[in-house]
Design a protein around this motif. Structure first.
Motif, PDB file in Angstrom:
ATOM      1  N   PRO B 105      73.672  63.337  76.794  1.00 55.77           N
ATOM      2  CA  PRO B 105      72.515  64.454  76.643  1.00 55.77           C
ATOM      3  C   PRO B 105      72.932  65.272  77.842  1.00 55.77           C
ATOM      4  O   PRO B 105      72.974  64.872  78.779  1.00 55.77           O
ATOM      5  CB  PRO B 105      71.293  63.533  76.726  1.00 55.77           C
ATOM      6  CG  PRO B 105      71.753  62.307  76.304  1.00 55.77           C
ATOM      7  CD  PRO B 105      73.239  62.034  76.776  1.00 55.77           C
ATOM      8  N   PHE B 107      70.639  68.483  79.538  1.00 56.01           N
ATOM      9  CA  PHE B 107      69.572  69.166  79.909  1.00 56.01           C
ATOM     10  C   PHE B 107      69.491  70.534  80.375  1.00 56.01           C
ATOM     11  O   PHE B 107      70.056  70.579  81.691  1.00 56.01           O
ATOM     12  CB  PHE B 107      68.363  68.318  80.655  1.00 56.01           C
ATOM     13  CG  PHE B 107      68.108  66.975  80.083  1.00 56.01           C
ATOM     14  CD1 PHE B 107      66.935  66.888  79.020  1.00 56.01           C
ATOM     15  CD2 PHE B 107      69.114  65.925  80.193  1.00 56.01           C
ATOM     16  CE1 PHE B 107      67.045  65.375  78.322  1.00 56.01           C
ATOM     17  CE2 PHE B 107      68.677  64.790  79.491  1.00 56.01           C
ATOM     18  CZ  PHE B 107      67.760  64.537  78.597  1.00 56.01           C
ATOM     19  N   PRO B 116      66.643  71.167  70.371  1.00 60.03           N
ATOM     20  CA  PRO B 116      67.791  70.435  70.747  1.00 60.03           C
ATOM     21  C   PRO B 116      68.934  70.980  69.769  1.00 60.03           C
ATOM     22  O   PRO B 116      68.742  71.122  68.475  1.00 60.03           O
ATOM     23  CB  PRO B 116      67.367  69.228  70.609  1.00 60.03           C
ATOM     24  CG  PRO B 116      65.963  68.718  70.812  1.00 60.03           C
ATOM     25  CD  PRO B 116      65.295  70.027  70.090  1.00 60.03           C
ATOM     26  N   GLU B 118      72.355  69.262  68.383  1.00 58.37           N
ATOM     27  CA  GLU B 118      73.400  68.256  68.528  1.00 58.37           C
ATOM     28  C   GLU B 118      74.604  68.842  68.111  1.00 58.37           C
ATOM     29  O   GLU B 118      74.834  69.426  67.205  1.00 58.37           O
ATOM     30  CB  GLU B 118      73.098  67.270  67.355  1.00 58.37           C
ATOM     31  CG  GLU B 118      71.795  66.316  67.677  1.00 58.37           C
ATOM     32  CD  GLU B 118      71.539  65.270  66.616  1.00 58.37           C
ATOM     33  OE1 GLU B 118      72.485  64.866  66.237  1.00 58.37           O
ATOM     34  OE2 GLU B 118      70.349  65.029  66.566  1.00 58.37           O
ATOM     35  N   THR B 124      74.316  66.517  73.207  1.00 62.35           N
ATOM     36  CA  THR B 124      73.114  67.148  72.594  1.00 62.35           C
ATOM     37  C   THR B 124      72.504  68.010  73.805  1.00 62.35           C
ATOM     38  O   THR B 124      72.279  67.381  74.826  1.00 62.35           O
ATOM     39  CB  THR B 124      71.971  66.117  71.998  1.00 62.35           C
ATOM     40  OG1 THR B 124      72.521  65.282  71.187  1.00 62.35           O
ATOM     41  CG2 THR B 124      70.833  66.746  71.715  1.00 62.35           C
ATOM     42  N   HIS B 126      69.483  69.740  75.144  1.00 65.05           N
ATOM     43  CA  HIS B 126      68.053  69.785  75.232  1.00 65.05           C
ATOM     44  C   HIS B 126      67.527  70.859  76.134  1.00 65.05           C
ATOM     45  O   HIS B 126      68.097  71.303  77.212  1.00 65.05           O
ATOM     46  CB  HIS B 126      67.424  68.536  75.871  1.00 65.05           C
ATOM     47  CG  HIS B 126      67.820  67.201  75.073  1.00 65.05           C
ATOM     48  ND1 HIS B 126      67.225  66.750  73.928  1.00 65.05           N
ATOM     49  CD2 HIS B 126      68.987  66.431  75.096  1.00 65.05           C
ATOM     50  CE1 HIS B 126      67.481  65.780  73.405  1.00 65.05           C
ATOM     51  NE2 HIS B 126      68.727  65.562  74.133  1.00 65.05           N
ATOM     52  N   GLN B 138      63.397  63.425  82.587  1.00 66.22           N
ATOM     53  CA  GLN B 138      64.001  63.413  81.087  1.00 66.22           C
ATOM     54  C   GLN B 138      65.554  62.937  81.203  1.00 66.22           C
ATOM     55  O   GLN B 138      65.915  62.102  80.399  1.00 66.22           O
ATOM     56  CB  GLN B 138      63.960  64.963  80.592  1.00 66.22           C
ATOM     57  CG  GLN B 138      62.501  65.261  80.193  1.00 66.22           C
ATOM     58  CD  GLN B 138      62.593  66.335  79.182  1.00 66.22           C
ATOM     59  OE1 GLN B 138      63.392  66.549  78.483  1.00 66.22           O
ATOM     60  NE2 GLN B 138      61.513  67.340  79.600  1.00 66.22           N
TER      61      GLN B 138
END
Lengths: 216, 216
Positions: B105, B107, B116, B118, B124, B126, B138
């Motif tokens: 992930p 951020f 978000p 993918e 991913t 965010h 997070q």
């Protein structure tokens, strides 16, 4: 052919050539003394200050190069004295004792006139109240074909860099952070002023960088 | 135990992490691409980008360390996209193609909310509209005990440094000058924020510096 040079000017990882709050007790500002670890242990530095021994290698090579073929120095006022403004203490003759490690004419940039001071060992301090071109002209005449070394501080080097008047600049980067103080490259666009990196070599004590003006 | 890290962030001799005038054509600003010469030739960098070969040694050791044990990334908006302000082109999915080299992930700090995204390969994106503490919270949850790597840019790193939230920072100094752009340590007092240099090692391509927060 005279080269205008800066040698062994040392900055921290975060780019400061002196720490904050320069004073009589902290001529290089708080933490600034730590900058020169790489230099103090070299054979050249010890010889210049009348001591034996010391290390050889990359650091010493750069230290030695700084003292070769220098016919005159230029210093900013703040490198000569901790005082600011008009000269109040005429007994102040620099940080370096009776026999300073220059042994050639030294031109000090200042707004306040003062008669030259002859020291032991052939060092004479001249006080230049004109601009940097004026200082360079006087230094060039005194150097008589040898090189001119600009000692600093940061503000003085910046003036010469912005004008493209420095031919070659050796900067050492020391493994310390200072956090604040005088940043060497503040207000200078090295690319726009014509400088590029021509040498980059490290020791465990410092990274040595040589910048040269592209036109030289 | 999660470490919050910066790795392989590269600056010029004059302290810039990106050149001036960043754009779609010059994501790192004018001259900024030259910063990463030390990195592009490493075996690690080539592997991450699906290529064979490459150099080993000090540069590769630092490149590799940057990809080890990373459970989440944090990026500033300007590292994700060349656009500024509200998202106008929702088809923009970062600089890195369908399969970005993160695989965890990521951020992205932004003032403008966005769902978000993918990507292939387990990356991913965010979008965090809260503050840096919110992003860190997070990322920490997503990293699940692994480390958090803050990718940049300079402004994002400065925010985390000023707050003392980065545990360890690896900076590479490249043998180039940029003259202007984004200075990494602008507006950060590294001493006052608790950082000190714990490693300093050079190759012919870069000097590698590791700063660590004194309390860690």
């Amino acid at each position: 052919m005279t080269t205008v040079r800066v040698d062994s000017f040392t900055i921290s990882i975060d780019g400061y050539g002196a720490g904050p709050n320069q004073s009589l007790d902290n001529p290089l500002g708080i933490g600034g003394e730590e900058l020169h670890g790489w230099l103090l242990s070299t054979r050249t530095w010890r010889q210049v200050h009348g001591k034996e021994g010391g290390e050889t290698g990359v650091d010493d090579d750069f230290a030695a190069r700084g003292f070769g073929n220098v016919g005159a120095w230029i210093l900013g006022r703040n490198m000569f004295a901790p005082s600011r403004g008009p000269w109040s203490d005429m007994s102040w003759k620099g940080w370096w004792g009776k026999n300073p490690p220059y042994h050639v004419p030294v031109f000090v940039l200042t707004h306040y006139a003062r008669p030259p001071i002859e020291m032991e060992g052939n060092t004479t301090f001249h006080f230049v109240t004109g601009d940097i071109d004026d200082a360079l002209r006087q230094a060039r005449e005194a150097a008589a074909g040898m090189d001119i070394r600009i000692g600093g501080g940061a503000n003085t080097i910046q003036q010469f860099l912005r004008a493209g008047l420095i031919d070659e600049l050796h900067v050492a980067i020391s493994p310390i952070v200072l956090g604040s103080g005088e940043r060497l490259f503040e207000g200078v666009d090295l690319r726009a002023s014509g400088y590029q990196c021509v040498q980059f070599v490290g020791s465990k004590n410092a990274t040595h960088v040589v910048l040269r003006h592209a036109a030289r």
